[in-house]
Write a protein that holds these residues in place. Structure first.
Motif, PDB file in Angstrom:
ATOM      1  N   UNK A  12     -46.868  38.342 -76.206  1.00  0.00           N
ATOM      2  CA  UNK A  12     -46.824  39.599 -75.450  1.00  0.00           C
ATOM      3  C   UNK A  12     -45.683  39.599 -74.434  1.00  0.00           C
ATOM      4  N   UNK A  13     -45.476  38.486 -73.749  1.00  0.00           N
ATOM      5  CA  UNK A  13     -44.515  38.468 -72.644  1.00  0.00           C
ATOM      6  C   UNK A  13     -43.132  37.967 -73.051  1.00  0.00           C
ATOM      7  N   UNK A  14     -43.003  37.378 -74.223  1.00  0.00           N
ATOM      8  CA  UNK A  14     -41.741  36.727 -74.579  1.00  0.00           C
ATOM      9  C   UNK A  14     -40.552  37.687 -74.539  1.00  0.00           C
ATOM     10  N   UNK A  15     -40.597  38.751 -75.317  1.00  0.00           N
ATOM     11  CA  UNK A  15     -39.447  39.662 -75.384  1.00  0.00           C
ATOM     12  C   UNK A  15     -39.232  40.432 -74.075  1.00  0.00           C
ATOM     13  N   UNK A  16     -40.291  40.945 -73.424  1.00  0.00           N
ATOM     14  CA  UNK A  16     -40.060  41.573 -72.120  1.00  0.00           C
ATOM     15  C   UNK A  16     -39.422  40.638 -71.096  1.00  0.00           C
ATOM     16  N   UNK A  17     -39.803  39.358 -71.127  1.00  0.00           N
ATOM     17  CA  UNK A  17     -39.231  38.410 -70.177  1.00  0.00           C
ATOM     18  C   UNK A  17     -37.761  38.138 -70.489  1.00  0.00           C
ATOM     19  N   UNK A  18     -37.461  37.911 -71.760  1.00  0.00           N
ATOM     20  CA  UNK A  18     -36.072  37.640 -72.163  1.00  0.00           C
ATOM     21  C   UNK A  18     -35.184  38.857 -71.913  1.00  0.00           C
ATOM     22  N   UNK A  19     -35.702  40.058 -72.208  1.00  0.00           N
ATOM     23  CA  UNK A  19     -34.916  41.279 -72.073  1.00  0.00           C
ATOM     24  C   UNK A  19     -34.902  41.827 -70.644  1.00  0.00           C
ATOM     25  N   UNK A  20     -35.560  41.118 -69.721  1.00  0.00           N
ATOM     26  CA  UNK A  20     -35.551  41.541 -68.317  1.00  0.00           C
ATOM     27  C   UNK A  20     -34.157  41.501 -67.706  1.00  0.00           C
ATOM     28  N   UNK A  21     -33.233  40.801 -68.377  1.00  0.00           N
ATOM     29  CA  UNK A  21     -31.870  40.670 -67.852  1.00  0.00           C
ATOM     30  C   UNK A  21     -30.909  41.658 -68.499  1.00  0.00           C
ATOM     31  N   UNK A  22     -31.467  42.611 -69.252  1.00  0.00           N
ATOM     32  CA  UNK A  22     -30.665  43.682 -69.828  1.00  0.00           C
ATOM     33  C   UNK A  22     -29.921  44.413 -68.706  1.00  0.00           C
ATOM     34  N   UNK A  23     -28.645  44.700 -68.929  1.00  0.00           N
ATOM     35  CA  UNK A  23     -27.803  45.245 -67.869  1.00  0.00           C
ATOM     36  C   UNK A  23     -28.221  46.648 -67.433  1.00  0.00           C
TER      37      UNK A  23
END
Length: 229
Positions: A12-23
């Motif tokens: 559940x949290x993997x992609x939201x956490x990784x993509x939290x650094x989207x510009x």
């Protein structure tokens, strides 16, 4: 497999956490707002969870748990109140960043009134069932406060869009949890109506959980903006 619930949390949290650094979204810069919101909301829902576990409103299948319990709840259940809100508020911010035009703005009050009416109806028909009564009672209070008492800033049109989009991963994640099942429900304490294997009340449990998180998140952001000005 006793890592099932833990792996679901991590997924559940993997992609939201990784993509939290989207510009464009820059979600990591808003952690100072989201984590306090998750903590406060989590305390409320953990108390609710502990009470319902003791009352046998729901229970957890030990075959899919790692076996670590805190305050009568599996560790994975406690992580649920971190991973799911984080992922849902991430969806909320992504939609706001990438799709700033939102046609729900004109209709959000009408949608809120429909949900408030549904809450009243469910309280009338399900007052004798713990899950139905507490679930819709909580949503009635929070939604009523946000829509009719909180007049400083409006965000419900953004909230509803995020909620409806969040239902897509909700059906996947909660579908697994209720089909395996990891979480088992006592049907004497709910309406007994399910969408697939998911209790009807769960849809509005998600709404209450997400609404409280988003409301506090927006409050903390607004306070920070006022202090800067």
């Amino acid at each position: 497999m006793n890592y099932t619930y833990l792996l679901i949390n991590l997924a559940v949290i993997f992609f939201p956490l990784v993509l939290s650094f989207d510009k464009k979204v820059h979600f990591f810069s808003k952690w100072k707002f989201i984590f306090p919101a998750i903590l406060i909301t989590g305390v409320v829902f953990l108390i609710w969870d502990m009470l319902f576990t003791k009352l046998n409103v729901w229970s957890f299948n030990p075959d899919y748990l790692i076996g670590i319990n805190l305050m009568g709840l599996p560790l994975e259940e406690m992580l649920f109140f971190l991973t799911v809100p984080y992922a849902c508020v991430f969806i909320y911010e992504c939609l706001n960043a990438y799709f700033p035009k939102n046609h729900l703005q004109k209709y959000s009050l009408a949608v809120s009134n429909l949900f408030l009416g549904l809450c009243v109806a469910m309280l009338f028909f399900g007052y004798s069932k713990w899950y139905t009564f507490i679930n819709f009672g909580f949503l009635l209070l929070v939604l009523g406060y946000v829509e009719y008492v909180n007049v400083k800033f409006r965000f419900m049109y953004k909230f509803y869009r995020a909620y409806f989009v969040s239902l897509i991963p909700f059906y996947i994640v909660n579908g697994f949890l209720t089909a395996i099942p990891v979480v088992m429900y006592n049907n004497k304490e709910n309406l007994g109506f399910r969408v697939g294997t998911i209790p009807f009340e769960d849809h509005f449990y998600l709404m209450g959980l997400l609404l409280m998180n988003v409301f506090l998140y927006e409050v903390f952001k607004a306070k920070a903006n006022r202090s800067v000005v």
